[in-house]
Design a protein around this motif. Structure first.
Motif, mmCIF file in Angstrom:
data_model
loop_
_atom_site.group_PDB
_atom_site.id
_atom_site.type_symbol
_atom_site.label_atom_id
_atom_site.label_comp_id
_atom_site.label_asym_id
_atom_site.label_seq_id
_atom_site.Cartn_x
_atom_site.Cartn_y
_atom_site.Cartn_z
ATOM 1 N N PRO A 46 59.470 64.081 26.537
ATOM 2 C CA PRO A 46 60.055 63.115 27.478
ATOM 3 C C PRO A 46 59.585 63.291 28.914
ATOM 4 C CG PRO A 46 61.740 64.065 26.058
ATOM 5 C CD PRO A 46 60.507 64.878 25.852
ATOM 6 N N THR A 47 58.986 64.473 29.233
ATOM 7 C CA THR A 47 58.522 64.707 30.609
ATOM 8 C C THR A 47 57.042 64.360 30.787
ATOM 9 O OG1 THR A 47 58.045 67.015 30.051
ATOM 10 C CG2 THR A 47 60.219 66.522 31.005
ATOM 11 N N ALA A 48 56.443 63.729 29.788
ATOM 12 C CA ALA A 48 55.017 63.382 29.877
ATOM 13 C C ALA A 48 54.861 62.041 30.591
ATOM 14 C CB ALA A 48 54.397 63.328 28.479
ATOM 15 N N TYR A 74 53.919 55.954 30.886
ATOM 16 C CA TYR A 74 53.069 54.899 31.434
ATOM 17 C C TYR A 74 52.439 54.078 30.313
ATOM 18 C CZ TYR A 74 49.549 52.573 34.282
ATOM 19 O OH TYR A 74 48.773 51.627 34.904
ATOM 20 N N GLY A 75 51.966 54.777 29.270
ATOM 21 C CA GLY A 75 51.377 54.066 28.135
ATOM 22 C C GLY A 75 52.379 53.169 27.441
ATOM 23 N N LEU A 76 53.600 53.694 27.221
ATOM 24 C CA LEU A 76 54.629 52.898 26.553
ATOM 25 C C LEU A 76 55.053 51.722 27.436
ATOM 26 C CD1 LEU A 76 56.461 52.514 24.123
ATOM 27 C CD2 LEU A 76 58.105 54.102 25.178
ATOM 28 N N LYS A 128 59.675 55.653 35.405
ATOM 29 C CA LYS A 128 59.813 57.055 34.994
ATOM 30 C C LYS A 128 58.496 57.795 35.181
ATOM 31 C CE LYS A 128 62.107 60.492 33.132
ATOM 32 N NZ LYS A 128 63.237 61.119 33.856
ATOM 33 N N SER A 129 57.378 57.118 34.889
ATOM 34 C CA SER A 129 56.071 57.776 35.039
ATOM 35 C C SER A 129 55.806 58.149 36.494
ATOM 36 C CB SER A 129 54.954 56.876 34.500
ATOM 37 O OG SER A 129 54.722 55.768 35.352
ATOM 38 N N GLU A 189 58.133 58.812 38.756
ATOM 39 C CA GLU A 189 59.045 59.896 39.115
ATOM 40 C C GLU A 189 58.508 61.237 38.626
ATOM 41 O OE1 GLU A 189 62.637 58.649 37.290
ATOM 42 O OE2 GLU A 189 63.129 57.154 38.832
ATOM 43 N N LEU A 190 57.878 61.223 37.450
ATOM 44 C CA LEU A 190 57.332 62.452 36.888
ATOM 45 C C LEU A 190 56.028 62.853 37.563
ATOM 46 C CD1 LEU A 190 58.040 61.652 33.122
ATOM 47 C CD2 LEU A 190 59.085 63.511 34.462
ATOM 48 N N GLU A 191 55.277 61.876 38.094
ATOM 49 C CA GLU A 191 53.986 62.160 38.740
ATOM 50 C C GLU A 191 53.842 61.265 39.977
ATOM 51 O OE1 GLU A 191 49.244 62.380 37.580
ATOM 52 O OE2 GLU A 191 50.721 62.072 35.991
ATOM 53 N N PRO A 192 54.579 61.592 41.046
ATOM 54 C CA PRO A 192 54.635 60.714 42.223
ATOM 55 C C PRO A 192 53.319 60.580 42.968
ATOM 56 C CG PRO A 192 55.830 62.763 42.615
ATOM 57 C CD PRO A 192 55.491 62.750 41.165
ATOM 58 N N ALA A 193 52.374 61.474 42.748
ATOM 59 C CA ALA A 193 51.093 61.384 43.464
ATOM 60 C C ALA A 193 50.109 60.436 42.780
ATOM 61 C CB ALA A 193 50.466 62.774 43.587
ATOM 62 N N ASN A 194 50.465 59.945 41.618
ATOM 63 C CA ASN A 194 49.548 59.085 40.864
ATOM 64 C C ASN A 194 49.639 57.652 41.397
ATOM 65 O OD1 ASN A 194 48.394 57.356 38.802
ATOM 66 N ND2 ASN A 194 48.411 59.165 37.477
ATOM 67 N N THR A 195 48.610 57.232 42.136
ATOM 68 C CA THR A 195 48.645 55.901 42.767
ATOM 69 C C THR A 195 48.518 54.767 41.745
ATOM 70 O OG1 THR A 195 46.261 56.029 43.187
ATOM 71 C CG2 THR A 195 47.728 56.752 44.948
#
Length: 483
Positions: A42-44, A49-51, A70-71, A73-79
């Motif tokens: 669940p933390t991936a 993002y894929g789903l 959610k994606s 929140e888990l990886e906030p640096a991903n633009t």
């Protein structure tokens, strides 16, 4: 970019297989695998993002938004994730949430000015002109001062009621680029539009002192003279620009339209003289050519029109419309062979965007010209071509029908075409006469009598003369059968 979970080979395999199936177009299987990935880890962020992307394809905006958010929140640096989230907010009409994400992106990646551009549009739509100005200021820091940004800032200041702020923006641009006359003219235009006429005049005069042939400044000075009701000075500038060889085609066409709109038909002689001067320096100017032809045409379709139309096709070859005007003028002036050659050139110069009604008119006159020289076969072929392009061309319908009736050929076809013509123009005496004569040729004398009487009633005047004697000959022939 694919992210793999070290030490979790089962997850890695499932995720990679989900991506592979999606790339292959197996979306149902890919959806199930992405869903399984989320359940497994669940933390991936990449799984969410894929789903979420799969839910977008299924038009389930609510669940798409849940997983894409959610994606991030888990990886906030991903633009990439943030961009998709912002887009989803916009599509879902969650504008305020979209703004928050785009602001984060704009600060996170300041050299990507696309985010600022989107924010400027949003703030403008929301009428939040203060934030719009702030975003424009940041954009200016990144891209440098430009006319586009300055004009946008001026607009924002004006919408805020801050006219002084708007003026400062354009003045700063003009002061920063003292040799760029465009910016100084823009400043003069702003002054004129805001009632500061004296300053505007000073600005335009200074520009023209340094650049006497600057068309922008001359046009703006012309607007100034119109504003202060000095029409003679404005006209003098306009005429000077029209006949100036350095004036570009687009500007000359705009100015020509303004002249025609301002002076109208009341000054045709002046307009003809001016148009001729324009054509002396710019013989290829199609707008001036067409306007001169139109004026001459309204005066009289004589040999002067033919000569001007010839010049038009010489200087501007390849325009079907000009060949049509030339062919029509030649036909009206009893040069059917020349008309045929010109109209055939019009057909040869047809382009994909040539209007169908124009092609219909070309073929209609071509049919008339062929009939004039006695080539009945070519005439009828031209009429048929006209009706392919313009099935409702009433001139062609009437003439084609009448010539068939004279030859006593295909009378039913002639009757159908003539009926379409009188349906379109029920008070046209010539068309009513054609229909009456077809009925006469078919032996339907009673109906022929009805329509020939209607034709006579629609004549102006309803007495016989040289122009309508054929209609009265038909009346006498029909009356003879009725007795």
């Amino acid at each position: 970019m694919l992210t793999l979970r070290a030490g979790n080979s089962k997850y890695d395999y499932t995720y990679l297989e989900a991506v592979r199936q999606k790339d292959m177009g197996n979306y149902a299987l890919a959806f199930a695998l992405f869903k399984r990935c989320v359940e497994m880890t669940p933390t991936a962020s990449e799984a969410h993002y894929g789903l979420g992307s799969m839910y977008i394809g299924l038009h389930n905006d609510s669940l798409a938004l849940t997983h894409i958010k959610k994606s991030t929140e888990l990886e906030p640096a991903n633009t990439e994730y943030q961009e998709r989230l912002a887009q989803l907010y916009l599509y879902s009409d969650k504008i305020d949430s979209a703004v928050v994400v785009y602001e984060q992106l704009a600060h996170q990646v300041p050299d990507n000015t696309e985010y600022l551009g989107i924010l400027i549009q949003i703030y403008e739509q929301q009428h939040d002109y203060k934030k719009m100005l702030d975003a424009l200021g940041r954009l200016e820091v990144q891209e440098g001062q430009s006319e586009q940004i300055t004009l946008a800032k001026m607009q924002a200041h004006s919408l805020l009621g801050d006219s002084e702020g708007a003026y400062k923006e354009i003045k700063q641009l003009a002061d920063t680029h003292p040799y760029e006359m465009t910016y100084r003219v823009l400043m003069g235009n702003w002054l004129l539009n805001n009632g500061r006429k004296v300053e505007a005049l000073k600005t335009f005069t200074e520009v023209l002192k340094e650049a006497p042939n600057n068309a922008q400044a001359q046009m703006s000075l012309m607007d100034y003279y119109r504003t202060v009701k000095e029409e003679q000075k404005a006209d003098s500038l306009l005429e000077g620009l029209l006949v100036n060889p350095t004036t570009d085609t687009g500007t000359r066409t705009i100015l020509l339209g303004e002249w025609i709109k301002t002076h109208g038909d009341a000054s045709n002689s002046d307009t003809k003289e001016l148009l001729q001067k324009v054509l002396d320096v710019a013989p290829e100017n199609i707008a001036a050519r067409l306007q001169l032809i139109q004026i001459l045409w309204n005066d009289s379709i004589d040999e002067n029109v033919v000569r001007e139309c010839r010049k038009a096709v010489e200087y501007i070859p390849g325009e079907a419309m000009l060949y049509y005007y030339l062919g029509l003028a030649q036909f009206v002036n009893n040069h059917p062979e020349d008309a045929i050659n010109s109209l055939k050139s019009g057909v040869a110069n047809k382009k994909p965007d040539t209007p169908k009604p124009l092609m219909g008119n070309i073929y209609s006159i071509l049919g008339d010209a062929y009939h004039k020289i006695g080539d009945k076969k070519a005439s009828y072929e031209a009429y048929d071509s006209c009706l392919v392009y313009a099935p409702d061309n009433v001139v062609c319908l009437n003439n084609y029908a009448y010539y068939l009736s004279v030859e006593k050929e295909e009378l039913k076809k002639a009757e159908q075409m003539s009926y379409k013509a009188i349906t379109a123009e029920p008070n046209n005496a010539i068309y009513l006469d054609t229909y009456a004569w077809i009925l006469y040729q078919e032996g339907n004398y009673a109906d022929a009598k009805t329509y020939i009487d209607m034709a006579i009633r629609n004549l102006d005047p309803p007495e016989e003369n040289e122009d309508n004697k054929e209609i009265f000959e038909h009346l006498r022939a029909i009356n003879e059968k009725i007795k």
